[in-house]
Design a protein around this motif. Structure first.
Motif, mmCIF file in Angstrom:
data_model
loop_
_atom_site.group_PDB
_atom_site.id
_atom_site.type_symbol
_atom_site.label_atom_id
_atom_site.label_comp_id
_atom_site.label_asym_id
_atom_site.label_seq_id
_atom_site.Cartn_x
_atom_site.Cartn_y
_atom_site.Cartn_z
ATOM 1 N N GLN A 25 0.819 -1.209 0.000
ATOM 2 C CA GLN A 25 0.000 0.000 0.000
ATOM 3 C C GLN A 25 0.858 1.267 0.000
ATOM 4 N N ARG A 26 1.830 1.257 0.901
ATOM 5 C CA ARG A 26 2.699 2.433 0.994
ATOM 6 C C ARG A 26 3.463 2.629 -0.300
ATOM 7 N N THR A 71 -6.243 3.953 5.072
ATOM 8 C CA THR A 71 -4.818 3.702 4.870
ATOM 9 C C THR A 71 -4.194 4.802 4.023
ATOM 10 N N ARG A 120 -3.541 7.530 6.393
ATOM 11 C CA ARG A 120 -2.413 7.189 7.257
ATOM 12 C C ARG A 120 -1.093 7.279 6.513
ATOM 13 N N THR A 121 -1.100 6.779 5.283
ATOM 14 C CA THR A 121 0.130 6.779 4.496
ATOM 15 C C THR A 121 0.541 8.199 4.108
ATOM 16 N N LEU A 133 2.141 9.656 7.025
ATOM 17 C CA LEU A 133 3.460 9.059 7.243
ATOM 18 C C LEU A 133 4.491 9.618 6.274
ATOM 19 N N LEU A 134 4.141 9.599 5.001
ATOM 20 C CA LEU A 134 5.082 10.063 3.988
ATOM 21 C C LEU A 134 5.391 11.550 4.154
#
Lengths: 153, 153
Positions: free
Chosen positions: B23-24, B60, B63-64, B67-68
């Motif tokens: 996913q990331r 997600t 969230r990603t 995060l990124l």
DNA sequence: TTCGATGCAAACACTTTGCATTGGC
DNA sequence: GCCAATGCAAAGTGTTTGCATCGAA
């Protein structure tokens, strides 16, 4: 001067077939009292008014904020931290930018001829008609830089 | 080159005790494929990925994206029209600004030494440590100016 | 008196979070 | 196998809107 906006408010509203209500007056008043450099969110405005004698519903605050922005009496800012914020739109406001501390949220304002020119230049290059330019500088204020500056990125 | 970010992604994640998931990888891939100049909202990313073979939940994606952004691989933009948007954070990204048509939303990018200097200057004046400068120019693009320019304010 | 404005609460759009399951390492 | 990450759906924010009442002109 630019700050005598409320004096024109009644006429401005009339021109659009709208009414001058105490709520509208109070919202604009608040911005004038706090000064041109302040960035208030809808919630801020609501809270501040509650502290005074006035009771204005949040919904009306939102509606009024939008109305005054449409009338060019307020201007909407785009600061990422938090929701939308508004400030008094003065005439000299075009060249008025923000310096934000990403750590504590402290905000300073400054002006810059160079930025104004750069904005005009860019608009020109793409054939755009310039409306406004806003520079947002993000950084660490002296106190926060002292704490985080050494190591932690 | 700056675009070989995904090559480091696994190590960057490892360094933070985190994992490289498909996913990331896909989210970052998408930004790399669309190019550094694109501004994608969480929903945009979600939709685009659905068109491919990948199925990533909206949660997600959010969230990603966060995060990124924390990892400085993406950068969050502050464009008022719509929700938050993200773009690939390249090294030369500091001096990269936006010209937005307030009528149709068309966005152009440009660079400017003068703006960079003005930002550095302002940070200096207030003792801030500069992180980034972003100029947002609002205006009317040629087509919209042609329509609205003459009369309608 | 008239029609726009207000207040309330429900509706909305966008984003975050709890929890069981999945899967990277 | 362990623990982080995912997916789902529910819960949060911040903002808008429908509708009955109120009030500026």
């Amino acid at each position: 001067m630019a700050l005598a906006v409320s004096g024109n408010l009644r006429q401005d509203l009339h021109g659009r077939g709208q009414r001058l209500t105490p709520q509208r007056q109070r919202v604009l008043d608040l911005f004038e009292r706090t000064g041109a450099g302040h960035h208030l969110s809808a919630e801020d405005v609501h809270q501040q008014l509650l502290r005074g004698d006035s009771r204005v519903s949040l919904a009306t605050v939102y509606r009024t904020l939008r109305l005054l922005t449409t009338m060019d009496l307020l201007r909407q800012l785009e600061l990422p931290e938090g929701g939308k914020r508004f400030e008094l739109a003065t005439d000299d406001d075009h060249d008025h930018h923000h310096l934000i501390c990403v750590a504590c949220g402290r905000t300073e304002e400054f002006e810059s001829e160079a930025v104004l020119e750069a904005g005009a230049d860019a608009a020109d290059r793409f054939g755009f008609k310039l409306l406004s330019s806003r520079l947002t500088v993000r950084g660490l204020c002296p106190s926060c830089a002292a704490i985080q500056g050494g190591d932690q990125g």
